[in-house]
Motif scaffolding. Sequence first.
Motif, PDB file in Angstrom:
ATOM      1  N   LEU A 139      11.846  -1.004 -13.191  1.00  0.00           N
ATOM      2  CA  LEU A 139      11.356   0.226 -12.560  1.00  0.00           C
ATOM      3  C   LEU A 139      10.157  -0.082 -11.662  1.00  0.00           C
ATOM      4  CD1 LEU A 139      11.470   3.245 -12.213  1.00  0.00           C
ATOM      5  CD2 LEU A 139      10.148   3.517 -14.295  1.00  0.00           C
ATOM      6  N   LEU A 140       9.230  -0.900 -12.155  1.00  0.00           N
ATOM      7  CA  LEU A 140       8.050  -1.221 -11.351  1.00  0.00           C
ATOM      8  C   LEU A 140       8.426  -1.993 -10.088  1.00  0.00           C
ATOM      9  CD1 LEU A 140       5.341  -2.001 -14.006  1.00  0.00           C
ATOM     10  CD2 LEU A 140       5.258  -0.274 -12.226  1.00  0.00           C
ATOM     11  N   ARG A 141       9.430  -2.862 -10.211  1.00  0.00           N
ATOM     12  CA  ARG A 141       9.869  -3.600  -9.015  1.00  0.00           C
ATOM     13  C   ARG A 141      10.458  -2.662  -7.976  1.00  0.00           C
ATOM     14  NH1 ARG A 141      10.277  -9.108  -8.958  1.00  0.00           N
ATOM     15  NH2 ARG A 141      12.003  -9.045  -7.480  1.00  0.00           N
ATOM     16  N   ILE A 142      11.143  -1.625  -8.437  1.00  0.00           N
ATOM     17  CA  ILE A 142      11.690  -0.654  -7.489  1.00  0.00           C
ATOM     18  C   ILE A 142      10.545   0.096  -6.812  1.00  0.00           C
ATOM     19  CG2 ILE A 142      12.952   1.517  -7.324  1.00  0.00           C
ATOM     20  CD1 ILE A 142      14.933   0.400  -9.296  1.00  0.00           C
ATOM     21  N   LEU A 143       9.547   0.502  -7.601  1.00  0.00           N
ATOM     22  CA  LEU A 143       8.417   1.225  -7.021  1.00  0.00           C
ATOM     23  C   LEU A 143       7.633   0.323  -6.067  1.00  0.00           C
ATOM     24  CD1 LEU A 143       7.086   3.179 -10.131  1.00  0.00           C
ATOM     25  CD2 LEU A 143       8.731   3.908  -8.413  1.00  0.00           C
ATOM     26  N   ALA A 180       4.377   3.611   2.863  1.00  0.00           N
ATOM     27  CA  ALA A 180       4.338   3.495   1.407  1.00  0.00           C
ATOM     28  C   ALA A 180       3.740   2.161   0.996  1.00  0.00           C
ATOM     29  CB  ALA A 180       5.744   3.656   0.841  1.00  0.00           C
ATOM     30  N   ARG A 181       4.195   1.101   1.632  1.00  0.00           N
ATOM     31  CA  ARG A 181       3.776  -0.246   1.234  1.00  0.00           C
ATOM     32  C   ARG A 181       2.303  -0.487   1.535  1.00  0.00           C
ATOM     33  NH1 ARG A 181       6.959  -0.128  -1.739  1.00  0.00           N
ATOM     34  NH2 ARG A 181       5.062  -0.690  -2.781  1.00  0.00           N
ATOM     35  N   ALA A 182       1.838   0.049   2.668  1.00  0.00           N
ATOM     36  CA  ALA A 182       0.467  -0.226   3.074  1.00  0.00           C
ATOM     37  C   ALA A 182      -0.530   0.417   2.118  1.00  0.00           C
ATOM     38  CB  ALA A 182       0.226   0.282   4.500  1.00  0.00           C
ATOM     39  N   ARG A 183      -0.109   1.453   1.405  1.00  0.00           N
ATOM     40  CA  ARG A 183      -1.059   2.150   0.522  1.00  0.00           C
ATOM     41  C   ARG A 183      -0.831   1.834  -0.948  1.00  0.00           C
ATOM     42  NH1 ARG A 183      -0.247   8.028   2.085  1.00  0.00           N
ATOM     43  NH2 ARG A 183      -1.885   8.399   0.573  1.00  0.00           N
ATOM     44  N   THR A 184       0.002   0.806  -1.211  1.00  0.00           N
ATOM     45  CA  THR A 184       0.274   0.438  -2.597  1.00  0.00           C
ATOM     46  C   THR A 184      -0.337  -0.918  -2.905  1.00  0.00           C
ATOM     47  OG1 THR A 184       2.383   1.543  -2.315  1.00  0.00           O
ATOM     48  CG2 THR A 184       2.117   0.216  -4.284  1.00  0.00           C
ATOM     49  N   GLY A 185      -0.922  -1.029  -4.078  1.00  0.00           N
ATOM     50  CA  GLY A 185      -1.413  -2.327  -4.525  1.00  0.00           C
ATOM     51  C   GLY A 185      -0.623  -2.732  -5.745  1.00  0.00           C
ATOM     52  N   ARG A 213      10.697   8.087  -3.866  1.00  0.00           N
ATOM     53  CA  ARG A 213       9.705   8.340  -2.810  1.00  0.00           C
ATOM     54  C   ARG A 213       8.352   7.873  -3.303  1.00  0.00           C
ATOM     55  NH1 ARG A 213      11.749   9.557   1.837  1.00  0.00           N
ATOM     56  NH2 ARG A 213      10.079  11.007   2.442  1.00  0.00           N
ATOM     57  N   ILE A 214       7.686   7.119  -2.456  1.00  0.00           N
ATOM     58  CA  ILE A 214       6.352   6.638  -2.788  1.00  0.00           C
ATOM     59  C   ILE A 214       5.381   7.303  -1.829  1.00  0.00           C
ATOM     60  CG2 ILE A 214       4.894   4.592  -3.008  1.00  0.00           C
ATOM     61  CD1 ILE A 214       7.221   4.359  -4.842  1.00  0.00           C
ATOM     62  N   LEU A 215       4.436   8.086  -2.347  1.00  0.00           N
ATOM     63  CA  LEU A 215       3.440   8.777  -1.515  1.00  0.00           C
ATOM     64  C   LEU A 215       4.123   9.536  -0.378  1.00  0.00           C
ATOM     65  CD1 LEU A 215       1.069   5.696  -1.354  1.00  0.00           C
ATOM     66  CD2 LEU A 215       0.677   7.713  -2.754  1.00  0.00           C
ATOM     67  N   GLY A 216       5.278  10.092  -0.677  1.00  0.00           N
ATOM     68  CA  GLY A 216       5.998  10.886   0.314  1.00  0.00           C
ATOM     69  C   GLY A 216       6.827  10.084   1.300  1.00  0.00           C
ATOM     70  N   HIS A 217       6.934   8.764   1.108  1.00  0.00           N
ATOM     71  CA  HIS A 217       7.719   7.935   2.026  1.00  0.00           C
ATOM     72  C   HIS A 217       8.795   7.171   1.260  1.00  0.00           C
ATOM     73  CE1 HIS A 217       4.859   8.580   5.300  1.00  0.00           C
ATOM     74  NE2 HIS A 217       3.925   8.504   4.369  1.00  0.00           N
ATOM     75  N   GLY A 218       9.731   6.614   1.984  1.00  0.00           N
ATOM     76  CA  GLY A 218      10.723   5.745   1.367  1.00  0.00           C
ATOM     77  C   GLY A 218      10.041   4.510   0.790  1.00  0.00           C
ATOM     78  N   SER A 219      10.646   3.913  -0.222  1.00  0.00           N
ATOM     79  CA  SER A 219       9.909   2.876  -0.952  1.00  0.00           C
ATOM     80  C   SER A 219       9.708   1.611  -0.126  1.00  0.00           C
ATOM     81  CB  SER A 219      10.622   2.536  -2.256  1.00  0.00           C
ATOM     82  OG  SER A 219      11.871   1.954  -1.977  1.00  0.00           O
ATOM     83  N   ARG A 220      10.480   1.390   0.940  1.00  0.00           N
ATOM     84  CA  ARG A 220      10.275   0.200   1.766  1.00  0.00           C
ATOM     85  C   ARG A 220       9.551   0.532   3.074  1.00  0.00           C
ATOM     86  NH1 ARG A 220       9.807  -4.551   0.840  1.00  0.00           N
ATOM     87  NH2 ARG A 220      10.653  -5.213   2.815  1.00  0.00           N
TER      88      ARG A 220
END
Lengths: 228, 51, 230, 234
Positions: free
Chosen positions: D46-50, D73-78, D62-69
């Motif tokens: 699950l974490l790998r998908i997120l 989304a990626r720029a705001r995830t650590g 959806r990550i922060l309202g965007h698609g996961s790739r």
Amino acid sequence: MRFLRQTASIAAKDLRSELRTKDSLNAAGSFALVIIVLFSFMLDPTETQTVYELSGGLLWLVFAFAGALILNRSFARELPNDCLDMLVASPVSSSALFLGKATANFTLLLVVELVCLPVFGGMYNLSRWSTHLGPLLGVVVLGTWGVTVIGTMFSAITVNLRLRELMLPILVYPIMIPCLMAAMKLSTVLISGEAITGDDWIWLRLLIGFDIIFTSLSLLTVDFVLVS
Amino acid sequence: MDQRNFTYMFYGFAAAWVILAAYVLTLVARERRLAGQVESLKRMLEDREKK
Amino acid sequence: MREKILYVLGVAATLLLVRNLYVIFITLPDEQDQGAIYRIMFFHIPAWFVCFTAYFLAGVTSVLYLVKKQFKYDVFSVSAVEVGLAFTLIGLATGSIWARIIWGIWWTWDARLTWAFITCLLYAAYLMMRNMMDDASTRARFAAVVCTFAFTSVAITFKAIEWWRTQHPGPVLSLPGRSAGGTMDPEMEAALRLNYLALFVIAGVLIAVRMNQEKRLREVESLRRQVHAM
Amino acid sequence: MTPAVEVQKAWKYFGDYPALRSISLDVPAGTCLALLGRNGAGKTTLLRILSGLSNPSEGSVRILGHGSRDYQARARTGMIGHGIGIYDELSAAENLRLFARLFHVRDAEQTVQQWLTRVSLDRVQNSVVREFSRGMRQRLALARAFLHGPSLLLLDEPFTSLDDRAIALLQSLLADALKGGATVIMSTHQLREAMELATHVALLDRGKLAHSGERPVQMLADPTWLYRTYGDSQ
């Protein structure tokens, strides 16, 4: 713009860590030189005409072998500490990541080749090898790009396989055959001191076509390789 | 017609049939292996569920 | 039921092949230039067409897998490659024996032979790579990418090799619109066509059997994970 | 307000084996979710998908309202995964600079220096990571994950294998991030460390979401309460 900056960052990262250890540069360089020396036992080095006729083939064999060593390291470098995961999870698109790594591999292989070329020309007394230096470098660049594009892609595919050092060349060489064929033909012509004429243009077109086709194919499919 | 010609013709057909047969045999072998694996895995699962 | 149909088809095709053998050996006369050995062509040419078709379809299904992510495409792709490889070996073996008589050598670096050899190596490497991967999803994705690359390269190699001089005999089958061919006796042509049919059906049956096995393999892997997860 | 993470009916297959089965999970922004479950329950999947390392076979994420790739989304995830994700051949500063550049951090050099100071590696910043001790590498890895001020943090077993100093650092970093409105999702076995921060819990059992919701009070005193209540009886 963002894409290019990220590509450059990835390429710079790979080159910097390679320059720090020089693992694959040293390995590929000395391997290439050893093969060049071995050729001297295979043919009579004093029969310059024969060497001219074989030059393209010999050189590209050396380049392809040396390339495999560099390409094997390309994604293997990301394995310790799961670094590849971090790159894929960062806001870098798979294609930028791929292009960055391909650029780094290309540069490394080109350095090895540019060392080998004069050594080969000098040791076998090929006095005419540099008469068409410009076109020859062009062919080397095009051929090397073809080799690195395919190689980088398959480096990513084989990186998690047991026996990856073996699987990469087994998969990659048959696929690069058109590119190597064209590069060999053209290099032979140019090293022999002749210009590319008539029928040989088709090989140049093949080489360029190969590069374009496989670069686009790689960019289209890297995502499937990097994102599970 | 010289005899060699016939012999080689026979070799040719034999080679084709042998390769075909060999491939069928590898298929059969794989079938057996897979069946064995499915069986033993299913047994393992049953054993574990009982515990 | 499906398996029964497959077996019936397979047996029928094999019988057809045997009947064709009878026709080829007994009814048809020797060819005037080549003598008896020409009969190898009845196996050789259809075998090549089977393998071309198989590789082509494997390339197409690989692309389809990448687009649709459905395992059936991957399953077809491996099966076609594997059966194609078997037929490539048939083509190489029969061709080589034919060459021994007609050209006096077992092997020559003729364009088409070289091409066939490269193709053989490439697809064997593809199968080896698949064997080394344990997760069906990753394997399917990677294999599809490799197969797409392989097919593209093989197609280019085929073209590239046309620019080299070839000493392979030209097409002998009279296809509509190809005026250069058609030097063959109609009786021979009929026999050749029947052999095409038989070999294509056999290849189809083999592919179908192989596809079932690939599905079983996935089942085994999934059971293994289940055991592992407990 | 849109949830930081929305997972809808997500399935993940490895071959025929469903590692995740119809997971639906919303994580509100600003919360800290502890993802619990036994080995092989699907936490890492699950974490790998997120994290965008893997796409769900079915369903949407959806990550922060965007698609996961997506870039946004990626720029705001650590993220912190199983490996520390830093290069041994590069120096501490070079590692951070690389990721600062990849994440388009503004004032990259200044940010890098701030973080090197914060994880007390500023004096050795030009040494190659290979020469670092375990604890130093771990602190560098934490700096790498927090460098770009992520709004969403994905941590896979962050406390395992960390030394005491790094655990204290991570806890303070997480507390700061939560104060700043970031969302944290972590999978963990170290329930005691996690429960101090967690506002929500989710329990995975054999690829299914067995329970999710606010952290029950009982878990502070008895961290295994959730397993006994919602997990299978084994």
